[in-house]
Design a protein around this motif. Structure first.
Motif, PDB file in Angstrom:
ATOM      1  N   GLY A 190       0.791  -1.227   0.000  1.00  0.00           N
ATOM      2  CA  GLY A 190       0.000   0.000   0.000  1.00  0.00           C
ATOM      3  C   GLY A 190       0.818   1.268   0.000  1.00  0.00           C
ATOM      4  N   GLY A 191       2.132   1.150   0.000  1.00  0.00           N
ATOM      5  CA  GLY A 191       2.980   2.335   0.018  1.00  0.00           C
ATOM      6  C   GLY A 191       2.867   3.061   1.344  1.00  0.00           C
ATOM      7  N   ASP A 192       2.840   4.374   1.286  1.00  0.00           N
ATOM      8  CA  ASP A 192       2.762   5.176   2.502  1.00  0.00           C
ATOM      9  C   ASP A 192       1.296   5.324   2.897  1.00  0.00           C
ATOM     10  OD1 ASP A 192       3.190   6.760   4.618  1.00  0.00           O
ATOM     11  OD2 ASP A 192       4.347   8.286   3.579  1.00  0.00           O
ATOM     12  N   LEU A 193       0.805   4.356   3.687  1.00  0.00           N
ATOM     13  CA  LEU A 193      -0.612   4.341   4.049  1.00  0.00           C
ATOM     14  C   LEU A 193      -0.998   5.477   4.981  1.00  0.00           C
ATOM     15  CD1 LEU A 193      -1.021   0.511   4.747  1.00  0.00           C
ATOM     16  CD2 LEU A 193      -1.677   1.722   2.692  1.00  0.00           C
ATOM     17  N   CYS A 194      -0.033   5.979   5.726  1.00  0.00           N
ATOM     18  CA  CYS A 194      -0.350   6.909   6.808  1.00  0.00           C
ATOM     19  C   CYS A 194      -0.321   8.370   6.375  1.00  0.00           C
ATOM     20  CB  CYS A 194       0.625   6.687   7.969  1.00  0.00           C
ATOM     21  SG  CYS A 194       0.559   5.003   8.607  1.00  0.00           S
ATOM     22  N   GLY A 195      -0.169   8.627   5.084  1.00  0.00           N
ATOM     23  CA  GLY A 195      -0.198  10.001   4.618  1.00  0.00           C
ATOM     24  C   GLY A 195       0.931  10.833   5.194  1.00  0.00           C
ATOM     25  N   PRO A 196       0.644  12.072   5.570  1.00  0.00           N
ATOM     26  CA  PRO A 196       1.718  12.961   6.029  1.00  0.00           C
ATOM     27  C   PRO A 196       2.141  12.718   7.474  1.00  0.00           C
ATOM     28  CG  PRO A 196      -0.380  14.103   6.088  1.00  0.00           C
ATOM     29  CD  PRO A 196      -0.660  12.757   5.472  1.00  0.00           C
ATOM     30  N   TYR A 197       1.435  11.860   8.218  1.00  0.00           N
ATOM     31  CA  TYR A 197       1.731  11.725   9.647  1.00  0.00           C
ATOM     32  C   TYR A 197       2.996  10.910   9.882  1.00  0.00           C
ATOM     33  CZ  TYR A 197       1.399  10.549  14.561  1.00  0.00           C
ATOM     34  OH  TYR A 197       1.685  10.389  15.883  1.00  0.00           O
ATOM     35  N   ARG A 198       3.901  11.449  10.692  1.00  0.00           N
ATOM     36  CA  ARG A 198       5.110  10.755  11.124  1.00  0.00           C
ATOM     37  C   ARG A 198       5.182  10.834  12.644  1.00  0.00           C
ATOM     38  NH1 ARG A 198       4.709   9.791   6.610  1.00  0.00           N
ATOM     39  NH2 ARG A 198       6.265   9.715   4.921  1.00  0.00           N
ATOM     40  N   PRO A 199       4.965   9.710  13.335  1.00  0.00           N
ATOM     41  CA  PRO A 199       5.023   9.770  14.804  1.00  0.00           C
ATOM     42  C   PRO A 199       6.431  10.045  15.310  1.00  0.00           C
ATOM     43  CG  PRO A 199       4.824   7.499  14.057  1.00  0.00           C
ATOM     44  CD  PRO A 199       4.672   8.360  12.841  1.00  0.00           C
ATOM     45  N   VAL A 200       6.522  10.924  16.276  1.00  0.00           N
ATOM     46  CA  VAL A 200       7.797  11.251  16.927  1.00  0.00           C
ATOM     47  C   VAL A 200       7.534  11.262  18.438  1.00  0.00           C
ATOM     48  CG1 VAL A 200       9.636  12.922  17.177  1.00  0.00           C
ATOM     49  CG2 VAL A 200       8.409  12.780  15.007  1.00  0.00           C
ATOM     50  N   LEU A 201       8.146  10.364  19.140  1.00  0.00           N
ATOM     51  CA  LEU A 201       8.960   9.206  18.811  1.00  0.00           C
ATOM     52  C   LEU A 201       8.081   8.111  18.218  1.00  0.00           C
ATOM     53  CD1 LEU A 201      10.686   9.088  22.280  1.00  0.00           C
ATOM     54  CD2 LEU A 201      11.681  10.059  20.233  1.00  0.00           C
ATOM     55  N   GLU A 202       8.658   7.238  17.375  1.00  0.00           N
ATOM     56  CA  GLU A 202       7.865   6.169  16.786  1.00  0.00           C
ATOM     57  C   GLU A 202       7.944   4.921  17.649  1.00  0.00           C
ATOM     58  OE1 GLU A 202       6.923   4.047  12.529  1.00  0.00           O
ATOM     59  OE2 GLU A 202       8.317   5.720  12.649  1.00  0.00           O
ATOM     60  N   PRO A 203       6.812   4.459  18.178  1.00  0.00           N
ATOM     61  CA  PRO A 203       6.831   3.275  19.054  1.00  0.00           C
ATOM     62  C   PRO A 203       7.159   2.003  18.272  1.00  0.00           C
ATOM     63  CG  PRO A 203       4.826   4.566  19.350  1.00  0.00           C
ATOM     64  CD  PRO A 203       5.487   5.068  18.109  1.00  0.00           C
ATOM     65  N   GLU A 204       7.566   0.983  19.014  1.00  0.00           N
ATOM     66  CA  GLU A 204       7.884  -0.313  18.439  1.00  0.00           C
ATOM     67  C   GLU A 204       7.063  -1.381  19.133  1.00  0.00           C
ATOM     68  OE1 GLU A 204      12.022  -0.639  19.217  1.00  0.00           O
ATOM     69  OE2 GLU A 204      12.626   0.598  17.504  1.00  0.00           O
ATOM     70  N   ILE A 205       6.743  -2.444  18.397  1.00  0.00           N
ATOM     71  CA  ILE A 205       6.023  -3.580  18.965  1.00  0.00           C
ATOM     72  C   ILE A 205       7.035  -4.638  19.384  1.00  0.00           C
ATOM     73  CG2 ILE A 205       4.427  -5.465  18.480  1.00  0.00           C
ATOM     74  CD1 ILE A 205       2.903  -3.652  16.637  1.00  0.00           C
ATOM     75  N   HIS A 206       6.989  -5.013  20.652  1.00  0.00           N
ATOM     76  CA  HIS A 206       7.858  -6.061  21.179  1.00  0.00           C
ATOM     77  C   HIS A 206       7.053  -6.938  22.127  1.00  0.00           C
ATOM     78  CE1 HIS A 206      11.664  -4.531  19.610  1.00  0.00           C
ATOM     79  NE2 HIS A 206      11.323  -3.320  20.019  1.00  0.00           N
TER      80      HIS A 206
END
Length: 667
Positions: free
Chosen positions: A646-662
């Protein structure tokens, strides 16, 4: 000029929010700073019903009363939130020049001098809002007064002076007389210092024998409530019960009715069911095992035991009776546990095992759990529990004592407690913080825009963090600053990182406290307690309501933005996580593809299990199970491909800080 009148308490809560309008709450710890919580919760309760409530330390106390009030509201108790509303008023009542809050902290007699020294040190370091800290010489005078050294020191000095006058009649030179007097004064000071050191050592020994703390939480003054009794009264009144009625337990909260239907009963073993009526959670720290313990206990592998004789020093008889009714005597749960029947009769282990009782889960009174969480080091005595020492050889395996301390040692801001990938309602986090140097007039802060709050907070006392135009601090000050920075980093790093995440910071309101407001200052005057409750608490509650609560126009923009942020974060994190998973399950490089492992599990069991209960199937997988697992893996791989395509699904949004799944241990 007369002091301004103390702010009035908020009006009693008479509002009835819609039955399906919920919010969750997370409250962090801070000892005396907790006076800001009650009126904030009152304002939230006017517009929301509380579903999940969590806290640590003093936050656990406020959470317990809020949970009891919500339980009372579920049962139609009139004025169930009234005790919470009156808490600051009660704490601010002065008697003999001291507020009620200080009278709740009742030290054990052998450590009373240390408690007075503690109060003197708090006043010396904090001072009062808007004023400089008290001068250092006042602390020295306090120490001399606390340890009763003023009188003997003055007598010794007087003896020296009288001796000097007597010698003055003899043919002795003036210089010799002056030297003799100086040596006498110095000797007097050294004697006083030695007496002080010996008494201080005895006090430290008494502190160790008192559970390494000054206050057990129980009343030491006949007719005067201490913290545990005071909290119990508030919880019982909120729940619509009398002080002599059975104490409110976690299981009672779980069964609170919603939508005309009672909540679920506890699972076998008294463990917590899903979708409780009211869900209350908090933490304590097992410093002997070096990890946090979530309360109520909901893990069959975390079995802790208490000694009724020891706990009677911490809890009144009515709470001990409730614990006994809900608990069971110690008994081995497997062949790995020590069996009292095999111990020598009359041995210490046999007597200990016969006295111990297992801590209950749902049957635990919530006041007991709150006291286990509120156990600030040195101020409160640690609470002893027992656990099986599995590190010992099987023949010597036994029950050993563990010490429980403040939940804030491990996680003071447990904002993760009720997190969901896409929340159904808000989880508000109330964070006690210190006022930033460049924002002296800002008592509260709730980020308004998405990128606000992502920057780090600074520990300004750490060497190198000072302004360049300030003089270099003395060596001792720099060393203490360096040590303090290390300790706070070890304790708070997880809370500080989590608080900067985009889906956390936009629902966290920070109480920016000044020096002398709360923290360890349990000796605050009544007017300051009320001002904190109003200026921080009431205003914070109204700020959250204005930002997030639905109104006639519907859902607010802030809540829509929060849901959008949560969705985008989940999709981006899931895509990155699944990409790594897809690569790993198909990997041949120094590994084995997952489909080969599953196929092999049909022929031979995949795990060498250690169990005293053999698996009837032999631990192998069936062909049907393998096929279902392979289909699940293929579905996960297909989802990753679809997300990546789907490419860049999230549009212009860039989370800062970007969380990670663990995957991580449950906390």
């Amino acid at each position: 000029m007369s002091a301004p009148a103390a702010p009035a308490a908020p009006d009693p809560l008479r509002e009835h929010p819609p039955a399906d309008r919920f919010c969750d709450l997370v409250l962090n710890g801070g000892v005396a700073s907790g006076v800001v919580y009650p009126w904030a919760l009152i304002e939230l309760a006017r517009h929301y019903r509380f579903k999940n409530i969590g806290g640590n330390s003093v936050g656990a106390m406020a959470a317990a009363v809020a949970a009891a009030a919500e339980y009372g509201r579920c049962h139609g108790v009139d004025g169930s939130f009234e005790p919470l509303r009156r808490f600051p008023l009660d704490l601010a009542k002065e008697e003999g020049g001291k507020a009620k809050m200080l009278r709740l902290f009742q030290p054990s007699p052998p450590v009373r001098r240390l408690f007075e020294l503690f109060l003197a040190a708090v006043h010396w370091s904090d001072g009062k809002p808007g004023q400089a800290p008290l001068p250092r010489k006042s602390l020295t005078g306090k120490v001399l007064g606390i340890y009763g050294l003023w009188l003997p020191l003055m007598v010794l000095v007087l003896l020296v002076v009288m001796t000097g006058l007597a010698i003055g009649t003899a043919p002795v030179g003036g210089v010799a007389l002056l030297l003799l007097a100086a040596l006498g004064v110095l000797g007097s000071v050294l004697v006083a210092a030695l007496i002080c050191a010996l008494r201080f050592y005895r006090d430290l020994d008494a502190l160790a024998r008192n559970g390494y703390g000054m206050c057990t939480g129980r009343s030491r003054v006949p007719g005067e409530e201490a913290l545990v009794e005071w909290l119990h009264r508030g919880v019982q009144l909120s729940a619509g019960r009398g002080e002599n009625d059975p104490p409110l337990t976690f299981a009672d909260l779980w069964a609170a009715p919603r939508f005309g239907k009672a909540g679920p009963a506890p699972l076998p073993g008294g463990l917590q069911p899903e979708d409780c009526g009211v869900n209350l959670q908090m933490f304590t720290s097992n410093v002997t095992q070096g990890r946090p313990v979530r309360l109520p206990l909901n893990d069959a592998n975390t079995r802790l035991y208490y000694h009724p004789g020891e706990w009677a020093l911490y809890f009144p008889a009515y709470l001990m009776d409730a614990l006994e009714r809900a608990s069971t005597p110690y008994r081995p749960s497997s062949v790995s546990d020590p069996d009292p029947a095999n111990a020598d009769p009359g041995s210490q282990q046999a007597e200990l095992a016969s006295a111990l009782r297992e801590l209950p889960s749902g049957g635990m009174p919530i006041v007991v759990a709150a006291r286990l969480s509120l156990c600030f080091p040195v101020l409160f005595s640690s609470v002893p529990v027992y656990a099986v020492d599995y590190e010992a050889p099987a023949a010597k395996r036994c029950l050993r004592k563990c010490l429980l301390l403040d939940g804030g040692l491990c996680t003071n801001f447990p904002v993760h407690l009720f997190d969901a990938a896409h929340p159904r309602w808000p989880t508000f986090a109330l964070l006690l913080d210190k006022r930033l140097r460049n924002y002296e007039n800002q008592a509260l802060w709730l980020p308004k825009l998405n990128l606000e709050g992502r920057a780090d907070n600074w520990l300004r006392f750490v060497p190198g963090a000072e302004d360049a135009d300030l003089p270099v601090r003395p060596l001792l000050s720099r060393l203490f600053g360096f040590a303090g920075g290390m300790i706070l980093t070890m304790k708070d790093w997880n809370d500080r990182v989590t608080g900067r995440l985009p889906h956390t910071r936009n629902r966290t309101i920070r109480f920016e406290l000044q020096d002398g407001e709360g923290q360890l200052n349990v000796d605050m005057p009544g007017d300051r307690i009320l001002r904190m409750a109003h200026c921080y608490g009431t205003r914070a509650g109204k700020m959250l309501v204005k930002r997030f609560a639905p109104d006639r126009r519907g859902v607010t923009r802030a809540w829509r933005e929060h849901l959008y942020v949560r969705s985008m974060i989940e999709i981006r994190s899931l895509r990155r996580h699944l990409k790594g998973y897809r690569r790993a399950v198909d990997s041949f490089a120094s590994s084995v593809p997952l489909h080969e492992i599953l196929a092999h599990a049909v022929e031979d069991r995949p795990l060498e299990e250690y169990s005293d209960r053999p698996d009837p199937s032999g631990g192998k997988l069936t062909e049907k199970q393998v096929k279902a697992l392979e289909q699940a893996v293929q579905a996960i791989q297909a989802l990753e491909v679809e997300l990546s395509a789907g490419g860049d699904l999230c549009g212009p949004y860039r989370p800062v800080l970007e969380p990670e799944i663990h995957l991580r241990a449950p906390l």
